[in-house]
Design a protein around this motif. Structure first.
Motif, PDB file in Angstrom:
ATOM      1  N   ILE A  63      31.220  29.725  39.245  1.00  0.00           N
ATOM      2  CA  ILE A  63      32.494  29.999  38.576  1.00  0.00           C
ATOM      3  C   ILE A  63      33.661  30.050  39.558  1.00  0.00           C
ATOM      4  N   ASP A  64      34.863  29.898  39.010  1.00  0.00           N
ATOM      5  CA  ASP A  64      36.093  29.858  39.803  1.00  0.00           C
ATOM      6  C   ASP A  64      36.905  31.146  39.697  1.00  0.00           C
ATOM      7  N   LEU A  65      36.687  31.917  38.639  1.00  0.00           N
ATOM      8  CA  LEU A  65      37.440  33.148  38.400  1.00  0.00           C
ATOM      9  C   LEU A  65      36.557  34.112  37.624  1.00  0.00           C
ATOM     10  N   VAL A  66      36.603  35.406  37.991  1.00  0.00           N
ATOM     11  CA  VAL A  66      35.795  36.432  37.321  1.00  0.00           C
ATOM     12  C   VAL A  66      36.676  37.419  36.587  1.00  0.00           C
ATOM     13  N   LEU A  67      36.262  37.763  35.374  1.00  0.00           N
ATOM     14  CA  LEU A  67      36.871  38.888  34.666  1.00  0.00           C
ATOM     15  C   LEU A  67      35.889  40.045  34.750  1.00  0.00           C
ATOM     16  N   LEU A  68      36.261  41.081  35.474  1.00  0.00           N
ATOM     17  CA  LEU A  68      35.418  42.274  35.580  1.00  0.00           C
ATOM     18  C   LEU A  68      35.747  43.173  34.390  1.00  0.00           C
ATOM     19  N   VAL A  69      34.755  43.384  33.529  1.00  0.00           N
ATOM     20  CA  VAL A  69      34.981  44.100  32.272  1.00  0.00           C
ATOM     21  C   VAL A  69      34.476  45.538  32.394  1.00  0.00           C
ATOM     22  N   VAL A  70      35.357  46.479  32.092  1.00  0.00           N
ATOM     23  CA  VAL A  70      35.030  47.907  32.144  1.00  0.00           C
ATOM     24  C   VAL A  70      35.484  48.539  30.836  1.00  0.00           C
ATOM     25  N   ALA A  71      34.576  49.244  30.162  1.00  0.00           N
ATOM     26  CA  ALA A  71      34.940  49.890  28.899  1.00  0.00           C
ATOM     27  C   ALA A  71      35.768  51.143  29.179  1.00  0.00           C
ATOM     28  N   ALA A  72      36.838  51.323  28.405  1.00  0.00           N
ATOM     29  CA  ALA A  72      37.748  52.447  28.625  1.00  0.00           C
ATOM     30  C   ALA A  72      37.063  53.783  28.404  1.00  0.00           C
TER      31      ALA A  72
ATOM     32  N   MET B  36      53.102  13.027  33.364  1.00  0.00           N
ATOM     33  CA  MET B  36      52.084  13.850  32.700  1.00  0.00           C
ATOM     34  C   MET B  36      51.217  14.551  33.751  1.00  0.00           C
ATOM     35  N   LEU B  37      50.981  15.865  33.607  1.00  0.00           N
ATOM     36  CA  LEU B  37      50.174  16.613  34.562  1.00  0.00           C
ATOM     37  C   LEU B  37      48.717  16.200  34.460  1.00  0.00           C
ATOM     38  N   SER B  38      48.036  16.096  35.620  1.00  0.00           N
ATOM     39  CA  SER B  38      46.622  15.744  35.596  1.00  0.00           C
ATOM     40  C   SER B  38      45.829  16.952  35.102  1.00  0.00           C
ATOM     41  N   LYS B  39      44.702  16.654  34.453  1.00  0.00           N
ATOM     42  CA  LYS B  39      43.906  17.710  33.845  1.00  0.00           C
ATOM     43  C   LYS B  39      43.134  18.484  34.909  1.00  0.00           C
ATOM     44  N   ARG B  40      43.033  19.808  34.709  1.00  0.00           N
ATOM     45  CA  ARG B  40      42.329  20.673  35.647  1.00  0.00           C
ATOM     46  C   ARG B  40      41.146  21.304  34.921  1.00  0.00           C
ATOM     47  N   TYR B  41      40.033  21.490  35.649  1.00  0.00           N
ATOM     48  CA  TYR B  41      38.792  21.965  35.044  1.00  0.00           C
ATOM     49  C   TYR B  41      38.304  23.214  35.780  1.00  0.00           C
ATOM     50  N   TYR B  42      37.990  24.264  35.000  1.00  0.00           N
ATOM     51  CA  TYR B  42      37.551  25.522  35.607  1.00  0.00           C
ATOM     52  C   TYR B  42      36.460  26.168  34.756  1.00  0.00           C
ATOM     53  N   THR B  43      35.654  27.002  35.428  1.00  0.00           N
ATOM     54  CA  THR B  43      34.696  27.857  34.731  1.00  0.00           C
ATOM     55  C   THR B  43      34.968  29.285  35.155  1.00  0.00           C
ATOM     56  N   ILE B  44      35.131  30.181  34.176  1.00  0.00           N
ATOM     57  CA  ILE B  44      35.367  31.592  34.496  1.00  0.00           C
ATOM     58  C   ILE B  44      34.240  32.429  33.902  1.00  0.00           C
ATOM     59  N   GLY B  45      33.982  33.574  34.512  1.00  0.00           N
ATOM     60  CA  GLY B  45      32.853  34.393  34.086  1.00  0.00           C
ATOM     61  C   GLY B  45      33.249  35.794  33.706  1.00  0.00           C
ATOM     62  N   MET B  46      32.464  36.374  32.811  1.00  0.00           N
ATOM     63  CA  MET B  46      32.569  37.789  32.465  1.00  0.00           C
ATOM     64  C   MET B  46      31.484  38.537  33.230  1.00  0.00           C
ATOM     65  N   ALA B  47      31.822  39.672  33.808  1.00  0.00           N
ATOM     66  CA  ALA B  47      30.818  40.491  34.476  1.00  0.00           C
ATOM     67  C   ALA B  47      31.093  41.945  34.153  1.00  0.00           C
ATOM     68  N   GLY B  48      30.041  42.740  34.124  1.00  0.00           N
ATOM     69  CA  GLY B  48      30.214  44.158  33.812  1.00  0.00           C
ATOM     70  C   GLY B  48      28.972  44.761  33.187  1.00  0.00           C
ATOM     71  N   HIS B  49      29.017  46.064  32.962  1.00  0.00           N
ATOM     72  CA  HIS B  49      27.885  46.832  32.455  1.00  0.00           C
ATOM     73  C   HIS B  49      27.577  46.452  30.996  1.00  0.00           C
ATOM     74  N   ILE B  50      26.321  46.691  30.620  1.00  0.00           N
ATOM     75  CA  ILE B  50      25.900  46.432  29.245  1.00  0.00           C
ATOM     76  C   ILE B  50      26.762  47.216  28.252  1.00  0.00           C
ATOM     77  N   ASP B  51      27.079  46.571  27.144  1.00  0.00           N
ATOM     78  CA  ASP B  51      27.803  47.189  26.028  1.00  0.00           C
ATOM     79  C   ASP B  51      29.230  47.595  26.397  1.00  0.00           C
ATOM     80  N   HIS B  52      29.813  46.927  27.398  1.00  0.00           N
ATOM     81  CA  HIS B  52      31.215  47.182  27.723  1.00  0.00           C
ATOM     82  C   HIS B  52      32.151  46.163  27.069  1.00  0.00           C
ATOM     83  N   GLY B  53      31.582  45.326  26.200  1.00  0.00           N
ATOM     84  CA  GLY B  53      32.431  44.490  25.359  1.00  0.00           C
ATOM     85  C   GLY B  53      32.721  43.094  25.886  1.00  0.00           C
ATOM     86  N   LYS B  54      31.842  42.568  26.762  1.00  0.00           N
ATOM     87  CA  LYS B  54      32.087  41.228  27.315  1.00  0.00           C
ATOM     88  C   LYS B  54      32.010  40.152  26.233  1.00  0.00           C
TER      89      LYS B  54
END
Length: 634
Positions: free
Chosen positions: A81-90, A1-19
């Motif tokens: 955090i361990d990983l970032v999602l950079l959010v940009v509105a199309a 059985m694989l050992s459990k992994r724990y992470y925190t990821i974040g949303m970043a980006g301009h206001i009202d871009h849908g985070k």
């Protein structure tokens, strides 16, 4: 059985871009919970949601505010955090706060990220290449350069499954935070829950916390206890590095705590107001920063004002620089250690100055000039001795092989260091582990505090089970904990009784509040001899609380004052031994139940279980309808 992994990821980006909408699409959780957030359709406070990516991976999403006024919450959110999602509105592309968030993420030393273009259904397909090229130009030179880019629409669900899969693949290659170090949790939220009391929430930076642990709130140095731990509203026995946790604290009110406080488990962490740093600035400052200029430090979840002191210049020009060695002198204490990342901002006019990492948490006052710069350069590089002590403080104990690998020094150089500090008594090598004497002393003090609290709760017990004690201090390593425990027992500071461990000067006894009633129970059992009442009647008449009845019962049996005659009766050991001696003296080698009745004058209700107890004691042996004396009672 694989050992459990724990992470925190974040949303970043301009206001009202849908985070926030993207977070909901990924997790089915709406992180906007405040009334003002609902009314204004913007995020003010940090939002959190669990992202399900399989049984062996536990992930928390931090939805950070995008508006410029809420930049401090954004910094607090991404600091762990361990990983970032950079959010940009199309439909809008890269905007001013997108750029500022990019600067902050780079300065905080975050290295892993994905780019997510939201609201993709609002633009034509042939526009996607232009959008992708524009974003590529904006992120050039940052850790997002060459990062995967995903077009999604959170409302229709387009691209969400592919993004979720990409996140899982990316995290599989991200090293999980080490839970072996000393526990540290920068607090970003404090609130109360009706009927529960004070709760703090944050991302565990280092180490592990277990329900029941004694903790300390810094910088106030207030002792608290972890009464309950939750991860995304589910009760858990523990929390570890990389997890978002909420901890119900005993010993502190909501008014005594605030965002920016740090919850720790060890004396290793200390507070400071003078910090030596290395600073990288943003590309173009709007205004120069003068010597002793006023700054705001963002460190973990703390925001502290202070002054910046340069040793090789009188002004930081608008062109800025990289690797600037300087010092912060703060208005209020912070909790930090070597290597912690930070952000500096100018309070007025507001702008991000730069960021970097701490090279010395407890800086001194230095002279202006080249000599101080050289001294700080040596600190920044870190001598093998500095790194050795930092490692042993963090890891608590290590094998020689692991220490050699992590230090990256030659074995001969390590041996020289170890020999020198062994002779001084600061470093020890025992049971195949290398550790600091100060860490061993800290561990003993923590165990003594733990046992003192245990004796107060359970004064009738011989002590705490050794296995439980070792498990509670597992973060120090079983080898070191066992060694410290055994050495303290040899010195008499602790003592061992069977599988229990106690303070050296502790002896089980009746608690003062209930002593008279417990003595009454013991005397009643003794006075009633062989025809004793049911134990429930004796305890009820004494008026003892239910939680103390079993404690007293086990204490009387462990201390050899009573035996369990049957499931309803306790018999004094004195009466039991006297009955055996009397029966032995007045019967022959072989005797019957009727013979025993005549000698002891007991009914079958007491006689039958008493004879069985004699058998269990090894004094008699049943042979058909009679019994044989095997051994003469003393």
């Amino acid at each position: 059985m694989l050992s459990k992994r724990y992470y925190t990821i974040g949303m970043a980006g301009h206001i009202d871009h849908g985070k926030t909408t993207l977070t909901k699409a990924l997790t089915n959780v709406d992180t906007d919970r405040l009334k003002a957030e609902k009314e204004r359709s913007i995020s003010i406070e940090l939002g959190y949601a669990p992202l399900k990516l399989g049984d062996n991976m536990e992930v928390s999403i931090v939805d950070v505010p995008g508006h410029e006024k809420f930049i401090r919450q954004m910094i607090a959110g991404v600091a762990g955090i361990d990983l970032v999602l950079l959010v940009v509105a199309a439909d809008e592309g890269v905007m001013p706060q997108t750029v500022e968030h990019l600067d902050i993420l780079n300065l905080l030393g975050i290295h892993e990220g994905l780019i997510v273009v939201t609201k993709a259904d609002l633009v034509e397909d042939d526009m996607e290449e232009l959008i992708e090229a524009d974003i590529a130009d904006q992120v050039a030179g940052t850790f997002f350069e060459g990062a995967e880019l995903h077009f999604v629409d959170s409302l229709s669900g387009r691209g969400i499954d592919d993004l979720r899969s990409a996140i899982r693949t990316k995290l599989a290659d991200v090293q999980m935070r080490d839970a072996r170090g000393a526990f540290r949790l920068p607090v970003d939220q404090v609130f109360t829950v009706h009927g529960q009391g004070t709760v703090v929430r944050g991302t565990v930076y280092e180490g592990k916390v277990t329900e029941g642990d004694t903790l300390e709130v810094l910088p106030e140095r207030k002792k608290v206890r972890a009464r309950q731990i939750q991860v995304h509203h589910e009760k858990q026995p523990s929390g570890r590095a990389g997890q978002r946790v909420a901890i119900n604290l005993g010993g502190a009110s909501k008014d005594e705590l605030q965002r920016g406080d740090v919850l720790v488990s060890t004396q290793y962490y200390s507070t400071t107001t003078t910090v030596d740093i290395t600073l990288d600035t943003v590309e173009n400052l709007r205004f120069p920063l003068k010597q002793r200029g006023y700054i705001k430090l963002h460190l973990g979840t703390a925001e502290v004002y202070g002054k910046i002191v340069f040793f090789d210049r009188n002004e930081l020009s608008v062109s800025g620089g990289q690797g600037i060695l300087c010092q912060l002198r703060l208005d209020h204490p912070v909790v930090t250690k070597r290597g912690d990342r930070f952000i500096l901002r100018r309070p007025s006019p507001v702008e991000t100055i730069g960021g970097g990492f701490v090279i010395e948490p407890n800086g001194q006052k230095y002279r202006f000039g080249e000599e101080t710069i050289k001294q700080l350069e040596r600190k920044r590089e870190g001598t093998p001795e500095d790194l050795l002590f930092d490692l042993l403080k963090t890891e608590r104990s290590m094998t020689r092989r692991d220490l050699t690998e992590k230090l990256g020094t030659a074995e001969e150089e390590l041996d020289e260091l170890l020999v020198a500090h062994r002779n001084e008594g600061t470093i020890r090598t025992e049971a195949g582990r290398i550790f600091l004497q100060s860490v061993a002393e800290e561990l003993l003090e923590l165990m003594q505090e733990d046992l003192a609290a245990y004796h107060q709760l359970y004064p009738l017990r011989d002590g705490k089970d050794r296995a439980v004690l070792l498990q509670e201090f597992a973060s120090y390593g079983k080898e070191l904990t066992s060694l410290v425990l055994d050495e303290a027992a040899d010195r008499g500071e602790l003592k061992k009784h069977a599988s229990a461990v106690a303070l050296g000067d502790f002896a089980p006894g009746f608690p003062k509040q209930w002593a008279k009633r417990m003595e009454q129970v013991e005397q009643t059992i003794k006075n009633q001899g062989l025809e004793v009442e049911q134990e429930s009647e004796i305890f009820e008449r004494a008026g003892l609380p239910a939680e103390w009845i079993q404690e007293l019962r086990h204490y009387l049996m462990r201390s050899n004052k009573v035996i369990e005659l049957d499931e309803k009766h306790l018999l004094s050991v004195e009466a039991f031994n006297e009955a055996a001696r009397k029966l032995s003296a007045e019967t022959t080698e072989r005797f019957s139940l009727q013979d025993a009745k005549q000698v002891l004058g007991l009914s079958r209700k007491y006689l039958v279980p008493l004879m069985e107890k004699f058998d269990q004691a090894g004094w008699t042996r049943r042979d058909g309808s009679e019994r044989l004396w095997v051994k003469t009672p003393e």
